[in-house]
Design an enzyme around this catalytic site. Structure first.
Site, PDB file in Angstrom:
ATOM      1  N   GLY A 117       2.147   2.367  10.656  1.00 51.20           N
ATOM      2  CA  GLY A 117       3.091   3.469  10.502  1.00 51.20           C
ATOM      3  C   GLY A 117       3.770   3.887  11.792  1.00 51.20           C
ATOM      4  O   GLY A 117       4.414   4.930  11.846  1.00 51.20           O
ATOM      5  N   GLU A 150      -5.714  -4.709  10.421  1.00 57.17           N
ATOM      6  CA  GLU A 150      -4.690  -3.686  10.607  1.00 57.17           C
ATOM      7  C   GLU A 150      -4.975  -2.917  11.898  1.00 57.17           C
ATOM      8  O   GLU A 150      -5.762  -1.943  11.878  1.00 57.17           O
ATOM      9  CB  GLU A 150      -4.693  -2.711   9.432  1.00 57.17           C
ATOM     10  N   GLU A 199      -6.964   4.978   7.641  1.00 58.86           N
ATOM     11  CA  GLU A 199      -6.742   6.401   7.341  1.00 58.86           C
ATOM     12  C   GLU A 199      -7.969   7.007   6.660  1.00 58.86           C
ATOM     13  O   GLU A 199      -8.291   8.177   6.871  1.00 58.86           O
ATOM     14  CB  GLU A 199      -5.470   6.559   6.485  1.00 58.86           C
ATOM     15  N   HIS A 242      -9.559   1.453   4.657  1.00 61.85           N
ATOM     16  CA  HIS A 242      -8.287   1.640   5.376  1.00 61.85           C
ATOM     17  C   HIS A 242      -8.534   2.579   6.556  1.00 61.85           C
ATOM     18  O   HIS A 242      -9.342   3.518   6.459  1.00 61.85           O
ATOM     19  CB  HIS A 242      -7.233   2.215   4.426  1.00 61.85           C
ATOM     20  N   SER A 281       3.132  -2.103  10.399  1.00 65.79           N
ATOM     21  CA  SER A 281       4.569  -2.146  10.680  1.00 65.79           C
ATOM     22  C   SER A 281       5.195  -3.511  10.404  1.00 65.79           C
ATOM     23  O   SER A 281       6.070  -3.966  11.154  1.00 65.79           O
ATOM     24  CB  SER A 281       4.848  -1.700  12.121  1.00 65.79           C
ATOM     25  N   LYS A 283       0.166   4.216  -0.208  1.00 65.55           N
ATOM     26  CA  LYS A 283      -0.458   5.434   0.330  1.00 65.55           C
ATOM     27  C   LYS A 283      -0.230   6.591  -0.667  1.00 65.55           C
ATOM     28  O   LYS A 283      -0.132   6.351  -1.864  1.00 65.55           O
ATOM     29  CB  LYS A 283       0.062   5.763   1.717  1.00 65.55           C
ATOM     30  N   ASN A 324       0.873  -1.180   0.000  1.00 66.73           N
ATOM     31  CA  ASN A 324       0.000   0.000   0.000  1.00 66.73           C
ATOM     32  C   ASN A 324       0.901   1.219   0.000  1.00 66.73           C
ATOM     33  O   ASN A 324       1.466   1.575   1.031  1.00 66.73           O
ATOM     34  CB  ASN A 324      -0.898  -0.003   1.253  1.00 66.73           C
TER      35      ASN A 324
HETATM   36  C1  PEP Z   1      -0.872   0.329   5.861  1.00 64.01           C
HETATM   37  O1  PEP Z   1      -0.887   1.523   5.613  1.00 64.01           O
HETATM   38  O2  PEP Z   1      -1.763  -0.408   5.395  1.00 64.01           O
HETATM   39  C2  PEP Z   1       0.212  -0.188   6.689  1.00 64.01           C
HETATM   40  C3  PEP Z   1       0.134  -1.401   7.124  1.00 64.01           C
HETATM   41  O3  PEP Z   1       1.257   0.675   6.955  1.00 64.01           O
HETATM   42  P1  PEP Z   1       2.669   0.318   7.644  1.00 64.01           P
HETATM   43  O4  PEP Z   1       3.130  -1.006   7.078  1.00 64.01           O
HETATM   44  O5  PEP Z   1       3.561   1.430   7.273  1.00 64.01           O
HETATM   45  O6  PEP Z   1       2.421   0.203   9.109  1.00 64.01           O
END
Ligand code: PEP
Length: 260
Positions: free
Chosen positions: A177, A171, A101, A99, A215, A14, A12
């Site tokens: 992040g 998630e 976000e 997501h 992460s 972003k 992803n």
């Molecule tokens: C994501 O944005 O779906 C995500 C898992 O981000 P990160 O791996 O940076 O934590």
């Protein structure tokens, strides 16, 4: 203990990328992915303007591509929105929906996420439905209630046959992040809970891919992917570096090999 389901690793991006850096990244991923065992599926979800670039550079390779969101509407006077059918025009395999976000910054409810999943399926695009709890929700013991309700809202509007065609990504919001991944045990516990929820919808739904995101790095990927109900990952930050992303894909392969 791993499982027999093929692994799926999805990047992803972003809101990152420009044409020139994307080209280097995509070419690196395509090259590296050639060495991965066939039972690992790989995809990248790019910003909408770069779908054409992904199609041009990934077409014919084993790396699939997708979008990070679709509209709840099929078409119409919705300035700035992108319809699932438009994403499908660029041969996208996947679209992330819900997501955290989008839920946090755009106020998307689980009902909106469910409608987006429907639009994606109607367009022939596989929705990657994201669910996850905040730190406060986890600490108050509400994780199951929160992720269960988020998933149920989507399952409620889909037939069992449609539900069998989705991907679900767990998630935890506190792990996205932040550099702080859920432990393998924490992730597996929630995945087992979600798996049971999916199975209750129908036997054919029980085996939908359940990805972990938050992460994931080359260092923790193998341990996560070895868990019985973790079928791969949704990778944010680490998907922006070809080497890291491919190392995570390779860790998925190692997990699949243990099962085999
Ligand atoms: C994501 O944005 O779906 C995500 C898992 O981000 P990160 O791996 O940076 O934590």
């Amino acid at each position: 203990m791993s499982n027999q389901r093929a692994k799926l690793v999805v990047g992803n991006w972003k809101m990152h990328g420009r044409l020139a850096v994307n080209a280097v990244l995509l070419e690196g991923v395509v090259r590296g992915a050639q060495a991965l065992p066939q039972d690992v599926r790989v995809a990248v979800c790019v910003p909408h303007p770069y779908l054409a670039q992904a199609q041009a550079l990934l077409g014919g390779s084993r790396v699939a591509w997708g979008a990070q969101d679709v509209s709840v509407h099929e078409q119409g006077a919705y300035t700035g929105e992108v319809a699932a059918g438009m994403v499908a025009d660029f041969d996208a395999t996947y679209a992330i929906v819900g997501h955290s976000e989008r839920r946090a910054y755009h106020g998307e409810s689980s009902e909106v996420v469910a409608a987006k999943a429907q639009r994606a399926l109607e367009a022939g695009v596989t929705p990657i439905v994201c669910v996850g709890e905040t730190l406060e929700e986890r600490e108050s013991g509400a994780t199951g209630q929160v992720v269960g309700a988020q998933l149920d809202a989507v399952l409620a509007v889909l037939s069992a046959d449609e539900a069998a065609r989705i991907v679900v990504a767990y998630e935890p919001v506190w792990a996205i992040g932040t550099g702080r991944s859920a432990s393998s045990e924490q992730a597996q516990e929630v995945h087992a809970f979600l798996r049971a929820r999916l199975a209750a919808k129908g036997a054919q739904v029980a085996n939908v891919p359940l990805l972990y995101g938050g992460s994931v790095k080359p260092e923790n990927a193998a341990d996560l992917f070895r868990q019985a109900d973790i079928d791969g990952g949704l990778i944010g930050g680490a998907s922006l570096k070809a080497g890291d992303f491919l190392a995570i894909c390779a860790a998925a392969a190692a997990g699949a090999d243990i099962a085999g």
